[in-house]
Design an enzyme around this catalytic site. Sequence first.
Site, short mmCIF file in Angstrom:
data_model
loop_
_atom_site.label_atom_id
_atom_site.label_comp_id
_atom_site.label_asym_id
_atom_site.label_seq_id
_atom_site.Cartn_x
_atom_site.Cartn_y
_atom_site.Cartn_z
N HIS A 25 -9.03 2.47 -3.63
CA HIS A 25 -8.22 1.24 -3.70
C HIS A 25 -9.04 0.10 -4.31
O HIS A 25 -8.55 -0.65 -5.15
CB HIS A 25 -7.77 0.81 -2.29
CG HIS A 25 -6.82 1.76 -1.62
ND1 HIS A 25 -7.03 2.27 -0.37
CD2 HIS A 25 -5.62 2.26 -2.01
CE1 HIS A 25 -6.02 3.04 -0.01
NE2 HIS A 25 -5.15 3.06 -0.99
N LYS A 49 4.32 5.89 7.67
CA LYS A 49 3.15 6.53 8.30
C LYS A 49 2.92 5.97 9.70
O LYS A 49 3.43 4.92 10.04
CB LYS A 49 1.91 6.28 7.44
CG LYS A 49 2.04 6.87 6.05
CD LYS A 49 0.91 6.46 5.15
CE LYS A 49 1.13 7.04 3.75
NZ LYS A 49 0.15 6.55 2.77
N ARG A 98 -3.23 9.04 -8.84
CA ARG A 98 -4.42 9.87 -8.79
C ARG A 98 -4.22 11.18 -9.53
O ARG A 98 -5.07 11.63 -10.26
CB ARG A 98 -4.80 10.18 -7.34
CG ARG A 98 -5.46 9.03 -6.63
CD ARG A 98 -5.49 9.27 -5.15
NE ARG A 98 -4.13 9.48 -4.66
CZ ARG A 98 -3.82 9.87 -3.44
NH1 ARG A 98 -4.76 10.13 -2.58
NH2 ARG A 98 -2.56 10.01 -3.08
N SER A 136 -6.68 8.03 2.19
CA SER A 136 -7.01 7.52 3.52
C SER A 136 -6.94 8.66 4.54
O SER A 136 -7.78 8.74 5.44
CB SER A 136 -6.02 6.41 3.90
OG SER A 136 -6.06 5.39 2.93
#
Length: 256
Positions: A25, A49, A98, A136
């Site tokens: 990030h 999440k 990504r 993460s």
Amino acid sequence: MDHARERVGRLAIYPGTFDPLTNGHVSLIRRGCQIFDNVVVAVAADTPKTPLFSLDERVRMAEDVFAGHPSITVEPFTGLLVDYVERRGANVILRGLRAVSDFEYEFQLALMNRKLKRHIQTVFLMTDYQWLYISSTIIKAAASLGGDIKGLVPENIYRKLREKYGYPYPLGDDIDLGLGGPGGHGGKGGAGGPGGLAGVGSAGSAFGAGLGNGGFLPRSMGAGLSAEGDDALRNGCLDPDDDGYGGGTPPMAPTF
Ligand code: COA
């Protein structure tokens, strides 16, 4: 919220759960600063999440990382992202890609946001290759079992993760106590100058240490290269030439 310090210019909103913020990030934000005058790191309260860190913790950790960088603001938001972007007077959402696996989700998100507010554009930047494999979730998975995730997250977040999972700092690890560094930001490489010996990084903030310690570099090299952490700031934003490895030395390929 004080928005006065933002210079007038192009504003991009970089939204995410940031549970926690990773060096991937940070790299994206650094590169966003090359395109936009101001970047707002918008930490979502409403996310599908179940975060490990509370909203407050996620915001504070990111704030610590970008302290001293006036072009980067960290703030929480609730409700729909597009409504927040509009409230903020912006029309650009910045997102990172990504791998192909991200594409479908990002495509869906961007199209739904576009359906909701047509004038808001989503801009994608490719994630630097050294951060391609991290997320993460995978960082938390490793940290939860005592894996050393140093170099993958900024230093303050590294410490928070170890605390959260109840792992003590590795013996002999030189921990940034946040006491050093003029002006309270940017890492000074201590005894280890560029290409020099490994030094104790007395970084004033996690940002210098987090970037300067440099991903996959062996600890000794990372400390040496982090000497330029303090110079990673130019014109109130992050140095576009600083690839997070202290400059000059190309990043090493990940070793598995
Ligand atoms: N390098 C490394 N990893 C990266 C990365 C990069 N440059 N960019 C993203 N990632 C990882 C993150 O770590 C994260 O990993 P995780 O899934 O293991 O947590 C994952 O990629 C994507 O996370 P992030 O970029 O934080 O975004 P998100 O998908 O968690 O955020 C919101 C989604 C917050 C943007 C979305 O839920 C939202 O807009 N919420 C507000 C409510 C709303 O408007 N909902 C409707 C949307 S249509």
